[in-house]
Design a protein around this motif. Structure first.
Motif, PDB file in Angstrom:
ATOM      1  N   GLU A   1       2.183  18.231  11.785  1.00  0.00           N
ATOM      2  CA  GLU A   1       2.578  19.648  11.662  1.00  0.00           C
ATOM      3  C   GLU A   1       2.575  20.123  10.213  1.00  0.00           C
ATOM      4  O   GLU A   1       2.461  21.303   9.937  1.00  0.00           O
ATOM      5  CB  GLU A   1       3.969  19.883  12.273  1.00  0.00           C
ATOM      6  N   ASN A   2       2.743  19.199   9.270  1.00  0.00           N
ATOM      7  CA  ASN A   2       2.728  19.576   7.852  1.00  0.00           C
ATOM      8  C   ASN A   2       1.433  19.137   7.173  1.00  0.00           C
ATOM      9  O   ASN A   2       1.420  18.839   5.986  1.00  0.00           O
ATOM     10  CB  ASN A   2       3.936  18.968   7.121  1.00  0.00           C
ATOM     11  N   ASN A   3       0.342  19.130   7.948  1.00  0.00           N
ATOM     12  CA  ASN A   3      -0.966  18.734   7.399  1.00  0.00           C
ATOM     13  C   ASN A   3      -0.907  17.375   6.720  1.00  0.00           C
ATOM     14  O   ASN A   3      -1.510  17.167   5.676  1.00  0.00           O
ATOM     15  CB  ASN A   3      -1.494  19.789   6.412  1.00  0.00           C
TER      16      ASN A   3
ATOM     17  N   PHE B   1       0.864  -1.180   0.000  1.00  0.00           N
ATOM     18  CA  PHE B   1       0.000   0.000   0.000  1.00  0.00           C
ATOM     19  C   PHE B   1       0.907   1.238   0.000  1.00  0.00           C
ATOM     20  O   PHE B   1       1.711   1.416   0.918  1.00  0.00           O
ATOM     21  CB  PHE B   1      -0.880   0.042   1.250  1.00  0.00           C
ATOM     22  N   ALA B   2       0.766   2.076  -1.021  1.00  0.00           N
ATOM     23  CA  ALA B   2       1.532   3.330  -1.076  1.00  0.00           C
ATOM     24  C   ALA B   2       0.674   4.424  -0.451  1.00  0.00           C
ATOM     25  O   ALA B   2      -0.448   4.678  -0.898  1.00  0.00           O
ATOM     26  CB  ALA B   2       1.874   3.673  -2.518  1.00  0.00           C
ATOM     27  N   LEU B   3       1.196   5.049   0.604  1.00  0.00           N
ATOM     28  CA  LEU B   3       0.462   6.067   1.355  1.00  0.00           C
ATOM     29  C   LEU B   3       1.167   7.406   1.188  1.00  0.00           C
ATOM     30  O   LEU B   3       2.367   7.506   1.435  1.00  0.00           O
ATOM     31  CB  LEU B   3       0.416   5.689   2.843  1.00  0.00           C
ATOM     32  N   VAL B   4       0.426   8.419   0.778  1.00  0.00           N
ATOM     33  CA  VAL B   4       1.028   9.737   0.543  1.00  0.00           C
ATOM     34  C   VAL B   4       0.706  10.647   1.721  1.00  0.00           C
ATOM     35  O   VAL B   4      -0.465  10.948   1.974  1.00  0.00           O
ATOM     36  CB  VAL B   4       0.493  10.345  -0.772  1.00  0.00           C
ATOM     37  N   ASP B   5       1.736  11.079   2.444  1.00  0.00           N
ATOM     38  CA  ASP B   5       1.501  11.988   3.571  1.00  0.00           C
ATOM     39  C   ASP B   5       1.210  13.394   3.036  1.00  0.00           C
ATOM     40  O   ASP B   5       0.281  14.053   3.484  1.00  0.00           O
ATOM     41  CB  ASP B   5       2.719  11.985   4.502  1.00  0.00           C
ATOM     42  N   ASN B   6       2.009  13.849   2.111  1.00  0.00           N
ATOM     43  CA  ASN B   6       1.729  15.103   1.396  1.00  0.00           C
ATOM     44  C   ASN B   6       2.710  15.262   0.239  1.00  0.00           C
ATOM     45  O   ASN B   6       3.644  14.458   0.096  1.00  0.00           O
ATOM     46  CB  ASN B   6       1.755  16.344   2.312  1.00  0.00           C
ATOM     47  N   VAL B   7       2.468  16.285  -0.582  1.00  0.00           N
ATOM     48  CA  VAL B   7       3.363  16.610  -1.702  1.00  0.00           C
ATOM     49  C   VAL B   7       3.738  18.074  -1.547  1.00  0.00           C
ATOM     50  O   VAL B   7       2.858  18.938  -1.476  1.00  0.00           O
ATOM     51  CB  VAL B   7       2.674  16.373  -3.069  1.00  0.00           C
ATOM     52  N   ILE B   8       5.033  18.355  -1.449  1.00  0.00           N
ATOM     53  CA  ILE B   8       5.501  19.723  -1.194  1.00  0.00           C
ATOM     54  C   ILE B   8       6.576  20.071  -2.223  1.00  0.00           C
ATOM     55  O   ILE B   8       7.552  19.328  -2.362  1.00  0.00           O
ATOM     56  CB  ILE B   8       6.083  19.850   0.244  1.00  0.00           C
ATOM     57  N   PRO B   9       6.395  21.177  -2.967  1.00  0.00           N
ATOM     58  CA  PRO B   9       7.426  21.550  -3.950  1.00  0.00           C
ATOM     59  C   PRO B   9       8.632  22.227  -3.299  1.00  0.00           C
ATOM     60  O   PRO B   9       8.475  23.043  -2.386  1.00  0.00           O
ATOM     61  CB  PRO B   9       6.691  22.508  -4.891  1.00  0.00           C
ATOM     62  N   TYR B  10       9.823  21.850  -3.771  1.00  0.00           N
ATOM     63  CA  TYR B  10      11.076  22.483  -3.368  1.00  0.00           C
ATOM     64  C   TYR B  10      11.738  23.008  -4.640  1.00  0.00           C
ATOM     65  O   TYR B  10      11.698  22.322  -5.667  1.00  0.00           O
ATOM     66  CB  TYR B  10      12.014  21.464  -2.707  1.00  0.00           C
TER      67      TYR B  10
ATOM     68  N   HIS C   1      10.442  11.225   7.733  1.00  0.00           N
ATOM     69  CA  HIS C   1      10.178   9.773   7.725  1.00  0.00           C
ATOM     70  C   HIS C   1       9.756   9.254   9.098  1.00  0.00           C
ATOM     71  O   HIS C   1       9.563   8.057   9.266  1.00  0.00           O
ATOM     72  CB  HIS C   1      11.419   9.013   7.233  1.00  0.00           C
ATOM     73  N   THR C   2       9.673  10.167  10.080  1.00  0.00           N
ATOM     74  CA  THR C   2       9.378   9.733  11.459  1.00  0.00           C
ATOM     75  C   THR C   2       8.204  10.513  12.073  1.00  0.00           C
ATOM     76  O   THR C   2       7.921  10.371  13.257  1.00  0.00           O
ATOM     77  CB  THR C   2      10.621   9.932  12.362  1.00  0.00           C
ATOM     78  N   GLY C   3       7.513  11.334  11.282  1.00  0.00           N
ATOM     79  CA  GLY C   3       6.590  12.341  11.817  1.00  0.00           C
ATOM     80  C   GLY C   3       5.356  11.825  12.542  1.00  0.00           C
ATOM     81  O   GLY C   3       4.798  12.514  13.387  1.00  0.00           O
ATOM     82  N   TRP C   4       4.892  10.628  12.154  1.00  0.00           N
ATOM     83  CA  TRP C   4       3.660  10.125  12.788  1.00  0.00           C
ATOM     84  C   TRP C   4       3.970   9.056  13.834  1.00  0.00           C
ATOM     85  O   TRP C   4       3.085   8.269  14.196  1.00  0.00           O
ATOM     86  CB  TRP C   4       2.716   9.541  11.728  1.00  0.00           C
ATOM     87  N   ASN C   5       5.177   9.007  14.369  1.00  0.00           N
ATOM     88  CA  ASN C   5       5.494   7.962  15.350  1.00  0.00           C
ATOM     89  C   ASN C   5       4.625   8.047  16.592  1.00  0.00           C
ATOM     90  O   ASN C   5       4.259   7.036  17.181  1.00  0.00           O
ATOM     91  CB  ASN C   5       6.967   8.057  15.776  1.00  0.00           C
TER      92      ASN C   5
END
Ligand SMILES: [Zn+2]
Length: 264
Positions: free
Chosen positions: A71-73, A12-21, A102-106
């Motif tokens: 914190e990053n929605n 299952f590929a889960l997308v937390d968000n997409v942010i442009p840099y 890679h650790t934000g929802w621990n």
């Protein structure tokens, strides 16, 4: 959320968000980024996916990486809900590496308890050693990782750690000292959860290109070059944290390198 299978393993590929840099910030030393303009946004941004992968192998439910967090929605929990799997069902959480994206929802911020209530958190030992001895330690490390040890919920892994019969850790250092990928082998089918060996399709085509986020550029380049060669030859399904959402596809061989082919 996107679901595919590799043999009997559910991915299952889960997308937390997409942010442009800005591409110039991701690749500050690149002299000719225009050759990769087709991979960037019109304003020169790299739309980085912040993706996690949930792998089901029999009774093992292994979550690889936990995104940027609330914190990053982040949408990770909503994406997880679409799979029908609850956070409490997850048996193990592992990390390709210990960067904060890679650790934000621990942890559940409200209760202060580990969000994946029944999971063991498996951490690459070389990353643990590196970040726990850094001064000052990164905020994300002290908030999201260190307390796991105090709670007795953390287990250090190294080498080719076996998660389950079809899921094995593979050290792929360079982005961080302990950067680790996850190989999937089920019947004759193969998959590979890559982590941050590659950040965007641009460095897939030019694996020598330095990006701002790698810890050791020489080791990262060597890992990237060798691994891309192998993944283009063997053509497993690849899941990559930051390649365009949902980050699933294959590497294919070009005359002078490799290219990323997302799943249609
Ligand atoms: Zn990352």
């Amino acid at each position: 959320m996107r679901h595919v299978q590799v043999g009997n393993v559910d991915v299952f590929a889960l997308v937390d968000n997409v942010i442009p840099y800005p591409a110039t910030a991701v690749y500050p030393k690149a002299t000719d980024l225009s050759r990769f303009a087709h991979y960037f946004q019109p304003d020169g941004g790299v739309a980085l996916n912040f993706g996690s992968f949930l792998l089901r192998d029999g009774n093992t439910l292994l979550l690889v990486d936990t995104g940027w967090g609330p914190e990053n929605n982040g949408r990770l929990l909503a994406e997880l809900a679409e799979t029908g799997i609850a956070p409490a069902d997850i048996t193990a959480v592992t990390f390709t590496h210990l960067h904060g994206d890679h650790t934000g929802w621990n942890f559940d911020r409200a209760s202060g308890k580990p969000l994946f209530a029944n999971a063991t958190y498996l951490v690459p030992k070389a990353d643990w050693d590196h970040y726990s001895s850094e001064t000052p330690q990164p905020d994300s490390f002290t908030r999201d990782v260190q307390p796991l040890q105090e709670l007795g919920r953390l287990e250090l892994i190294s080498g080719e750690h076996t998660f389950s019969p079809s899921l094995t850790a593979v050290p792929t250092p360079g982005h961080t000292p302990g950067h680790t990928s996850v190989a999937i082998a089920s019947g004759t089918e193969r998959g590979f959860i890559l982590g941050d060996v590659v950040i965007s399709p641009a460095d897939t085509e030019d694996p020598q290109m330095e990006n701002s986020f790698d810890w050791d550029h020489e080791i990262a380049r060597e890992t990237r070059t060798k691994l891309l060669e192998r993944l283009a030859n063997d053509a497993p399904l690849v899941g990559a944290s930051h390649l365009p959402a949902p980050g699933l596809g294959h590497f294919v061989r070009l005359d002078n390198g490799t290219s990323w082919r997302p799943l249609p």
